[in-house]
Design a protein around this motif. Sequence first.
Motif, PDB file in Angstrom:
ATOM      1  N   GLU A 137      -7.146  21.063 -56.693  1.00 27.29           N
ATOM      2  CA  GLU A 137      -7.997  20.404 -57.655  1.00 27.29           C
ATOM      3  C   GLU A 137      -9.513  19.675 -56.747  1.00 27.29           C
ATOM      4  O   GLU A 137      -8.810  18.990 -55.856  1.00 27.29           O
ATOM      5  N   LEU A 138     -10.476  19.584 -57.397  1.00 29.80           N
ATOM      6  CA  LEU A 138     -11.479  18.944 -56.770  1.00 29.80           C
ATOM      7  C   LEU A 138     -11.811  17.540 -57.530  1.00 29.80           C
ATOM      8  O   LEU A 138     -11.382  17.596 -58.778  1.00 29.80           O
ATOM      9  N   ARG A 139     -12.084  16.463 -56.643  1.00 34.10           N
ATOM     10  CA  ARG A 139     -12.260  15.028 -57.307  1.00 34.10           C
ATOM     11  C   ARG A 139     -13.813  15.212 -57.900  1.00 34.10           C
ATOM     12  O   ARG A 139     -14.490  15.507 -57.295  1.00 34.10           O
ATOM     13  N   THR A 140     -13.710  14.764 -59.030  1.00 30.01           N
ATOM     14  CA  THR A 140     -14.999  14.617 -59.749  1.00 30.01           C
ATOM     15  C   THR A 140     -15.450  13.380 -59.921  1.00 30.01           C
ATOM     16  O   THR A 140     -16.819  13.393 -59.819  1.00 30.01           O
ATOM     17  N   ALA A 141     -14.805  12.250 -59.690  1.00 27.11           N
ATOM     18  CA  ALA A 141     -15.193  10.883 -59.663  1.00 27.11           C
ATOM     19  C   ALA A 141     -14.317  10.128 -59.034  1.00 27.11           C
ATOM     20  O   ALA A 141     -13.127  10.397 -59.473  1.00 27.11           O
ATOM     21  N   GLY A 142     -14.592   8.968 -58.242  1.00 25.84           N
ATOM     22  CA  GLY A 142     -13.595   7.897 -57.781  1.00 25.84           C
ATOM     23  C   GLY A 142     -13.834   6.634 -58.459  1.00 25.84           C
ATOM     24  O   GLY A 142     -15.177   6.429 -58.420  1.00 25.84           O
ATOM     25  N   TYR A 143     -12.918   5.997 -58.971  1.00 26.90           N
ATOM     26  CA  TYR A 143     -12.896   4.784 -59.782  1.00 26.90           C
ATOM     27  C   TYR A 143     -12.264   3.674 -59.060  1.00 26.90           C
ATOM     28  O   TYR A 143     -12.941   2.500 -58.946  1.00 26.90           O
ATOM     29  N   THR A 249     -14.372  12.487 -73.453  1.00 28.75           N
ATOM     30  CA  THR A 249     -15.062  11.442 -74.278  1.00 28.75           C
ATOM     31  C   THR A 249     -14.705  10.158 -73.814  1.00 28.75           C
ATOM     32  O   THR A 249     -15.405   9.179 -74.032  1.00 28.75           O
ATOM     33  N   ASP A 250     -13.238   9.882 -73.249  1.00 29.54           N
ATOM     34  CA  ASP A 250     -12.698   8.789 -73.068  1.00 29.54           C
ATOM     35  C   ASP A 250     -12.385   8.574 -71.535  1.00 29.54           C
ATOM     36  O   ASP A 250     -12.093   7.622 -70.877  1.00 29.54           O
ATOM     37  N   LEU A 251     -12.742   9.497 -70.787  1.00 30.72           N
ATOM     38  CA  LEU A 251     -12.352   9.649 -69.232  1.00 30.72           C
ATOM     39  C   LEU A 251     -13.167   8.501 -68.631  1.00 30.72           C
ATOM     40  O   LEU A 251     -12.291   7.735 -67.849  1.00 30.72           O
ATOM     41  N   ASP A 252     -14.184   8.154 -68.725  1.00 30.01           N
ATOM     42  CA  ASP A 252     -15.054   7.254 -67.926  1.00 30.01           C
ATOM     43  C   ASP A 252     -14.543   5.958 -68.113  1.00 30.01           C
ATOM     44  O   ASP A 252     -13.903   4.888 -67.306  1.00 30.01           O
ATOM     45  N   ALA A 253     -14.374   5.501 -69.462  1.00 28.31           N
ATOM     46  CA  ALA A 253     -13.863   4.103 -69.908  1.00 28.31           C
ATOM     47  C   ALA A 253     -12.523   4.055 -69.513  1.00 28.31           C
ATOM     48  O   ALA A 253     -12.034   2.798 -68.906  1.00 28.31           O
ATOM     49  N   THR A 254     -11.536   4.908 -69.475  1.00 23.88           N
ATOM     50  CA  THR A 254     -10.044   4.764 -69.402  1.00 23.88           C
ATOM     51  C   THR A 254      -9.896   4.625 -67.956  1.00 23.88           C
ATOM     52  O   THR A 254      -9.232   3.842 -67.481  1.00 23.88           O
ATOM     53  N   ALA A 255     -10.452   5.467 -67.226  1.00 24.88           N
ATOM     54  CA  ALA A 255     -10.464   5.319 -65.581  1.00 24.88           C
ATOM     55  C   ALA A 255     -10.922   4.051 -65.005  1.00 24.88           C
ATOM     56  O   ALA A 255     -10.388   3.380 -64.320  1.00 24.88           O
ATOM     57  N   ARG A 256     -12.174   3.466 -65.573  1.00 22.44           N
ATOM     58  CA  ARG A 256     -12.419   2.219 -65.077  1.00 22.44           C
ATOM     59  C   ARG A 256     -11.688   1.301 -65.476  1.00 22.44           C
ATOM     60  O   ARG A 256     -11.420   0.212 -64.620  1.00 22.44           O
ATOM     61  N   SER A 257     -11.010   1.117 -66.469  1.00 23.82           N
ATOM     62  CA  SER A 257     -10.051   0.153 -66.883  1.00 23.82           C
ATOM     63  C   SER A 257      -8.797   0.197 -66.031  1.00 23.82           C
ATOM     64  O   SER A 257      -8.277  -0.800 -65.699  1.00 23.82           O
ATOM     65  N   LEU A 258      -8.297   1.492 -65.972  1.00 27.83           N
ATOM     66  CA  LEU A 258      -6.927   1.463 -64.943  1.00 27.83           C
ATOM     67  C   LEU A 258      -7.345   1.159 -63.737  1.00 27.83           C
ATOM     68  O   LEU A 258      -6.503   0.413 -62.802  1.00 27.83           O
ATOM     69  N   ALA A 259      -8.512   1.413 -63.033  1.00 33.31           N
ATOM     70  CA  ALA A 259      -8.750   1.270 -61.742  1.00 33.31           C
ATOM     71  C   ALA A 259      -8.853  -0.484 -61.504  1.00 33.31           C
ATOM     72  O   ALA A 259      -8.658  -0.945 -60.404  1.00 33.31           O
ATOM     73  N   ALA A 260      -8.853  -1.145 -62.366  1.00 33.62           N
ATOM     74  CA  ALA A 260      -9.121  -2.544 -62.237  1.00 33.62           C
ATOM     75  C   ALA A 260      -7.679  -3.333 -62.251  1.00 33.62           C
ATOM     76  O   ALA A 260      -7.762  -4.426 -61.920  1.00 33.62           O
ATOM     77  N   LEU A 261      -6.761  -2.446 -62.667  1.00 33.81           N
ATOM     78  CA  LEU A 261      -5.375  -3.160 -62.636  1.00 33.81           C
ATOM     79  C   LEU A 261      -4.947  -3.255 -61.198  1.00 33.81           C
ATOM     80  O   LEU A 261      -5.081  -2.383 -60.496  1.00 33.81           O
ATOM     81  N   PRO A 262      -4.208  -4.460 -60.912  1.00 34.31           N
ATOM     82  CA  PRO A 262      -3.710  -4.633 -59.447  1.00 34.31           C
ATOM     83  C   PRO A 262      -2.777  -3.790 -59.185  1.00 34.31           C
ATOM     84  O   PRO A 262      -2.580  -3.689 -57.757  1.00 34.31           O
ATOM     85  N   ASP A 263      -2.043  -3.197 -59.702  1.00 37.72           N
ATOM     86  CA  ASP A 263      -0.946  -2.208 -59.247  1.00 37.72           C
ATOM     87  C   ASP A 263      -1.595  -1.019 -58.689  1.00 37.72           C
ATOM     88  O   ASP A 263      -0.834  -0.060 -57.945  1.00 37.72           O
ATOM     89  N   VAL A 264      -2.729  -0.425 -59.321  1.00 39.02           N
ATOM     90  CA  VAL A 264      -3.399   0.691 -59.023  1.00 39.02           C
ATOM     91  C   VAL A 264      -4.137   0.472 -57.625  1.00 39.02           C
ATOM     92  O   VAL A 264      -5.111  -0.088 -57.480  1.00 39.02           O
ATOM     93  N   ARG A 265      -3.631   1.514 -56.996  1.00 38.11           N
ATOM     94  CA  ARG A 265      -4.535   1.719 -55.605  1.00 38.11           C
ATOM     95  C   ARG A 265      -5.380   2.761 -55.632  1.00 38.11           C
ATOM     96  O   ARG A 265      -6.389   2.586 -54.752  1.00 38.11           O
ATOM     97  N   LEU A 266      -5.306   3.942 -56.347  1.00 41.89           N
ATOM     98  CA  LEU A 266      -6.064   4.997 -56.395  1.00 41.89           C
ATOM     99  C   LEU A 266      -6.171   5.501 -57.720  1.00 41.89           C
ATOM    100  O   LEU A 266      -5.333   5.587 -58.342  1.00 41.89           O
ATOM    101  N   CYS A 267      -7.394   5.514 -58.126  1.00 41.44           N
ATOM    102  CA  CYS A 267      -7.702   6.137 -59.492  1.00 41.44           C
ATOM    103  C   CYS A 267      -8.914   7.181 -59.284  1.00 41.44           C
ATOM    104  O   CYS A 267     -10.018   6.840 -58.726  1.00 41.44           O
ATOM    105  N   CYS A 268      -8.823   8.296 -59.650  1.00 42.08           N
ATOM    106  CA  CYS A 268      -9.768   9.410 -59.509  1.00 42.08           C
ATOM    107  C   CYS A 268      -9.573  10.448 -60.661  1.00 42.08           C
ATOM    108  O   CYS A 268      -8.286  10.732 -60.978  1.00 42.08           O
TER     109      CYS A 268
END
Length: 336
Positions: A137-143, A249-268
């Motif tokens: 699968e290709l990465r479409t955005a890195g958060y 419709t929720d992908l960008d907002a959800t990914a940005r929210s998850l990427a800000a959590l301290p346990d998350v090292r990668l979100c894309c």
Amino acid sequence: MTQDSVDELDLALINALQLTPRASWSRLGRTLGVDPVTAARRWERLREAGLAWVTCSVGPALHHAFCMAYIEIACRPGTLGSVAAALSGLAETRYVHHLTGDRPLLAVVGLPAPSDLACYLSGVLDTMPGVLSHRAELRTAGYGEPGRWRLRSLEPAQKQALEPGGPPRTPPPAARVDAVDRALYRLLHEDGRMPFAALASRAGISEATARRRVGRLLDTRSLRLRCEAAQSITGWPVTAVLRASVPPTDLDATARSLAALPDVRLCCSLTGPRNLLLMLWLRDLPDLPRVEASLTGQTPALTLHERAICLHTPNQMGRLLTPDGRATGYVAPFSG
């Protein structure tokens, strides 16, 4: 140096270098309350033991120049180690993770374009002994990028002393990258704290040019320095890999929210029905259900489909790692 000999000062030094990877020893020593010689000696011991290192990755300004693929690979019995080693030795490979599950290898590969990925899949993976099947699968955005993950060893006043003050500034536009820039990238990937005199000598340029070029590459976010540490000494020794889906419709907002959590090292975000990939660093394995419950509770649009635990990361951004995360070798990166 053994794992037991890594103390709070070592961890604070690593944390400080995560914030300012090329800070002077005098600045680091002043922040940590030790003399510069002690700070330099501590770092050299960590580096020589493979427990910490400073490297360099392509920055956001040049992300458009690469096609990042996340490839799940199934291997024939008895060949997983040889396949992982072969993949780890390739310049295109960014990461190789050995996971639980029926496709136990996850390789992250960077190439200029999707057409190059097609050639890679057919010309490399399809012909590699031991590879049974693969799915890309290709990465479409890195958060959230791994280089943004931080230890939590510094006091607030120490962090404030190292972090730049004032409002965030808009980076200047990136200039065209040439052969000298690519040479500096390879050298900084090898050692992100390489002195300017050594950078200049090995790149065949003057020290003043090395300083100016490196400053421009960092200021324009064409390159990004990062300090890494063996996961076994960080206090977060467990890596969990989650595959999830989110409505577009929720992908960008959800990914940005998850990427800000301290346990998350990668979100894309990725192509395909499981359009979100998360990597978490956890204190221990039983912590995973709690974190999963927290993620789904905070982000109701998120649906978790698969979870796996990383058993070993043989290759992390060109560093060849032992099972406990020590760096034992180096592979020069593909730079386009």
